[in-house]
Write an enzyme that holds these catalytic residues in place. Structure first.
Site, PDB file in Angstrom:
ATOM      1  CE1 TYR A  93      -4.174   1.449  -0.286  1.00 55.84           C
ATOM      2  CE2 TYR A  93      -3.591   2.720   1.665  1.00 55.84           C
ATOM      3  CZ  TYR A  93      -4.437   2.478   0.591  1.00 55.84           C
ATOM      4  OH  TYR A  93      -5.539   3.287   0.407  1.00 55.84           O
ATOM      5  CE  LYS A 128      -7.312   6.027   0.833  1.00 55.02           C
ATOM      6  NZ  LYS A 128      -8.356   6.846   0.168  1.00 55.02           N
TER       7      LYS A 128
HETATM    8  P1  NAD Z   1     -12.577   3.324  -8.155  1.00 57.13           P
HETATM    9  O1  NAD Z   1     -11.485   3.104  -9.139  1.00 57.13           O
HETATM   10  O2  NAD Z   1     -13.932   2.899  -8.545  1.00 57.13           O
HETATM   11  O3  NAD Z   1     -12.645   4.851  -7.725  1.00 57.13           O
HETATM   12  C1  NAD Z   1     -11.524   5.705  -7.729  1.00 57.13           C
HETATM   13  C2  NAD Z   1     -11.985   6.996  -8.358  1.00 57.13           C
HETATM   14  O4  NAD Z   1     -10.970   7.996  -8.274  1.00 57.13           O
HETATM   15  C3  NAD Z   1     -12.325   6.848  -9.847  1.00 57.13           C
HETATM   16  O5  NAD Z   1     -13.665   7.203 -10.056  1.00 57.13           O
HETATM   17  C4  NAD Z   1     -11.381   7.820 -10.525  1.00 57.13           C
HETATM   18  O6  NAD Z   1     -11.952   8.440 -11.638  1.00 57.13           O
HETATM   19  C5  NAD Z   1     -11.147   8.814  -9.406  1.00 57.13           C
HETATM   20  N1  NAD Z   1      -9.967   9.667  -9.603  1.00 57.13           N
HETATM   21  C6  NAD Z   1      -8.674   9.298  -9.716  1.00 57.13           C
HETATM   22  N2  NAD Z   1      -7.898  10.388  -9.945  1.00 57.13           N
HETATM   23  C7  NAD Z   1      -8.739  11.464  -9.963  1.00 57.13           C
HETATM   24  C8  NAD Z   1      -8.559  12.857 -10.150  1.00 57.13           C
HETATM   25  N3  NAD Z   1      -7.342  13.380 -10.393  1.00 57.13           N
HETATM   26  N4  NAD Z   1      -9.643  13.673 -10.106  1.00 57.13           N
HETATM   27  C9  NAD Z   1     -10.864  13.159  -9.882  1.00 57.13           C
HETATM   28  N5  NAD Z   1     -11.116  11.849  -9.688  1.00 57.13           N
HETATM   29  C10 NAD Z   1     -10.054  11.015  -9.735  1.00 57.13           C
HETATM   30  O7  NAD Z   1     -12.106   2.584  -6.807  1.00 57.13           O
HETATM   31  P2  NAD Z   1     -12.711   2.545  -5.318  1.00 57.13           P
HETATM   32  O8  NAD Z   1     -12.102   1.354  -4.707  1.00 57.13           O
HETATM   33  O9  NAD Z   1     -14.184   2.678  -5.343  1.00 57.13           O
HETATM   34  O10 NAD Z   1     -12.056   3.833  -4.631  1.00 57.13           O
HETATM   35  C11 NAD Z   1     -12.792   4.883  -4.050  1.00 57.13           C
HETATM   36  C12 NAD Z   1     -12.199   5.296  -2.719  1.00 57.13           C
HETATM   37  O11 NAD Z   1     -12.358   4.237  -1.783  1.00 57.13           O
HETATM   38  C13 NAD Z   1     -10.716   5.632  -2.727  1.00 57.13           C
HETATM   39  O12 NAD Z   1     -10.476   6.740  -1.879  1.00 57.13           O
HETATM   40  C14 NAD Z   1     -10.092   4.395  -2.124  1.00 57.13           C
HETATM   41  O13 NAD Z   1      -8.851   4.685  -1.523  1.00 57.13           O
HETATM   42  C15 NAD Z   1     -11.140   4.058  -1.108  1.00 57.13           C
HETATM   43  N6  NAD Z   1     -11.089   2.690  -0.555  1.00 57.13           N
HETATM   44  C16 NAD Z   1     -11.134   1.613  -1.396  1.00 57.13           C
HETATM   45  C17 NAD Z   1     -11.089   0.326  -0.867  1.00 57.13           C
HETATM   46  C18 NAD Z   1     -11.125  -0.890  -1.760  1.00 57.13           C
HETATM   47  O14 NAD Z   1     -10.702  -1.957  -1.327  1.00 57.13           O
HETATM   48  N7  NAD Z   1     -11.629  -0.810  -2.967  1.00 57.13           N
HETATM   49  C19 NAD Z   1     -10.989   0.155   0.523  1.00 57.13           C
HETATM   50  C20 NAD Z   1     -10.944   1.273   1.341  1.00 57.13           C
HETATM   51  C21 NAD Z   1     -10.992   2.538   0.792  1.00 57.13           C
HETATM   52  O1  0WE Z   2      -7.079   2.850  -1.809  1.00 59.98           O
HETATM   53  C1  0WE Z   2      -7.078   1.826  -2.455  1.00 59.98           C
HETATM   54  C2  0WE Z   2      -6.652   1.815  -3.917  1.00 59.98           C
HETATM   55  C3  0WE Z   2      -5.844   3.010  -4.247  1.00 59.98           C
HETATM   56  C4  0WE Z   2      -5.192   3.051  -5.605  1.00 59.98           C
HETATM   57  C5  0WE Z   2      -5.160   2.007  -6.529  1.00 59.98           C
HETATM   58  C6  0WE Z   2      -4.516   2.181  -7.738  1.00 59.98           C
HETATM   59  C7  0WE Z   2      -4.387   1.097  -8.754  1.00 59.98           C
HETATM   60  C8  0WE Z   2      -4.128   1.595 -10.157  1.00 59.98           C
HETATM   61  C9  0WE Z   2      -4.565   4.224  -5.922  1.00 59.98           C
HETATM   62  N1  0WE Z   2      -3.941   4.404  -7.090  1.00 59.98           N
HETATM   63  C10 0WE Z   2      -3.897   3.414  -8.003  1.00 59.98           C
HETATM   64  N2  0WE Z   2      -3.217   3.640  -9.170  1.00 59.98           N
HETATM   65  C11 0WE Z   2      -3.250   2.781 -10.210  1.00 59.98           C
HETATM   66  O2  0WE Z   2      -2.572   3.007 -11.249  1.00 59.98           O
HETATM   67  N3  0WE Z   2      -7.464   0.660  -1.825  1.00 59.98           N
HETATM   68  C12 0WE Z   2      -7.757   0.683  -0.420  1.00 59.98           C
HETATM   69  C13 0WE Z   2      -7.502  -0.652  -2.506  1.00 59.98           C
HETATM   70  C14 0WE Z   2      -6.194  -1.314  -2.258  1.00 59.98           C
HETATM   71  O3  0WE Z   2      -5.086  -0.917  -2.933  1.00 59.98           O
HETATM   72  C15 0WE Z   2      -4.024  -1.658  -2.441  1.00 59.98           C
HETATM   73  C16 0WE Z   2      -4.492  -2.517  -1.437  1.00 59.98           C
HETATM   74  C17 0WE Z   2      -5.888  -2.281  -1.312  1.00 59.98           C
HETATM   75  C18 0WE Z   2      -6.818  -2.931  -0.351  1.00 59.98           C
HETATM   76  C19 0WE Z   2      -2.688  -1.623  -2.783  1.00 59.98           C
HETATM   77  C20 0WE Z   2      -1.791  -2.472  -2.159  1.00 59.98           C
HETATM   78  C21 0WE Z   2      -2.234  -3.318  -1.157  1.00 59.98           C
HETATM   79  C22 0WE Z   2      -3.585  -3.354  -0.785  1.00 59.98           C
END
Ligand code: NAD
Ligand code: 0WE
Length: 259
Positions: free
Chosen positions: A158, A165
């Site tokens: 991460y 975060k």
């Molecule tokens: P996702 O890819 O669906 O959403 C990420 C979004 O970020 C996308 O809609 C993308 O367009 C937007 N984005 C990226 N760069 C941007 C920019 N410069 N301007 C505007 N928008 C931008 O993935 P997700 O998992 O739904 O992620 C949403 C949030 O949830 C993130 O903050 C992520 O860290 C958090 N989160 C995700 C998880 C997981 O496991 N998926 C767990 C905990 C927290």
């Molecule tokens: O916040 C996240 C994802 C964040 C994320 C993911 C990507 C993938 C593609 C931010 N930037 C990028 N850029 C890219 O080009 N999560 C909480 C999901 C997530 O991401 C991980 C996790 C988990 C869970 C990355 C490493 C280990 C665990």
């Protein structure tokens, strides 16, 4: 009961039907809120078209581009809110980004640019969006952002996103303190791992999900809908006394000390 009728909600971060932001938008809509959607514009307008089709059933009264790295786009988005709604009640910040190279391997070799990018898009953007929302939240408001355990504990790979975060979570506290007197509440949901576009681009996410399924008290992961319901709660009057908090929606995983 949970009722968001008459509330105007701006939702950022919808990329597709797996996005956590999409789960949130649906639950806010179900509770009666008017929905506005921002999307990340791309050169060919592909994402715009996809997101527009996806959100159509919610009949969003606003659909605006907003790359948080672009000051003018952020400003234009809030101009649109002002013009269409006059006041804003709910802001959902649900976006993050780090360079893919910075989410594997050696943390100590994270580049200056990679560090700045991750912090700018994933943490600074909350403050920027709150600055835009503040003058429009004339009747108070609720801001919800999404964070992850990797901002508090070391999660393999991460890396720089963990630093982002941690900054995001501290942003929540400073923003809650400063905006509280205007009855604007600022909270974060710390979600457990969910398969989305962002998480699926990361190697080993399925193993991580499997690990959570065996260790978490509820013996499963959480869904976008469960995160959406928690967001709807935080945005409602039911949560009128809650601000500055990080609420874990992770099937209980965070409490475990040994796995
Ligand atoms: P996702 O890819 O669906 O959403 C990420 C979004 O970020 C996308 O809609 C993308 O367009 C937007 N984005 C990226 N760069 C941007 C920019 N410069 N301007 C505007 N928008 C931008 O993935 P997700 O998992 O739904 O992620 C949403 C949030 O949830 C993130 O903050 C992520 O860290 C958090 N989160 C995700 C998880 C997981 O496991 N998926 C767990 C905990 C927290
Ligand atoms: O916040 C996240 C994802 C964040 C994320 C993911 C990507 C993938 C593609 C931010 N930037 C990028 N850029 C890219 O080009 N999560 C909480 C999901 C997530 O991401 C991980 C996790 C988990 C869970 C990355 C490493 C280990 C665990």
């Amino acid at each position: 009961m949970l009722n968001l009728t008459g509330k105007n909600a701006l939702v950022t971060g919808i990329a597709n039907n797996r996005s956590i932001a999409w789960g949130i938008a649906q639950q806010l809509h179900k509770a009666g809120a008017n929905i506005g959607v921002t999307y990340l514009p791309d050169d060919k307008g592909r994402l715009e078209k996809k997101v527009a089709e996806l959100v159509e059933p919610l009949q969003p009264s606003l659909f605006v581009p907003c790359n948080v790295q672009d000051e003018a786009q952020v400003q234009a988005a809030f101009e649109a809110v002002k013009g269409k709604w006059g006041k804003l009640d709910i802001l959902i910040h649900c976006l993050a980004f780090a360079n893919k190279d910075d989410l594997t391997g050696s943390f100590v070799n994270t580049s200056r640019e990679g560090f700045a990018t991750a912090l700018e898009i994933s943490a600074y953007s909350l403050l920027k969006l709150c600055a835009g929302a503040k003058p429009l939240m004339t009747e108070g408001g609720s801001v919800v952002t999404l964070t992850y355990l990797g901002g508090v504990k070391v999660i393999p790979n991460y890396n720089v996103m963990g630093i982002a975060k941690a900054a995001l979570e501290m942003n929540v506290r400073y923003l809650a303190s400063e905006l509280g007197p205007q009855n604007i509440r600022v909270n974060a949901i710390s979600a457990g791992p969910i398969r989305t576009l962002a998480s699926s681009a990361v190697g080993g996410i399925l193993d991580m999900i499997h690990h959570v399924e065996t260790v978490a008290p509820l013996r499963r992961t959480v869904t976008q809908t469960e995160v959406g319901n928690t967001a709807a709660f935080l945005c409602s009057d039911l949560a009128s006394g809650i601000t500055g908090q990080i609420l874990y929606v992770d099937a209980g995983y965070e409490i475990m000390g040994m796995s």
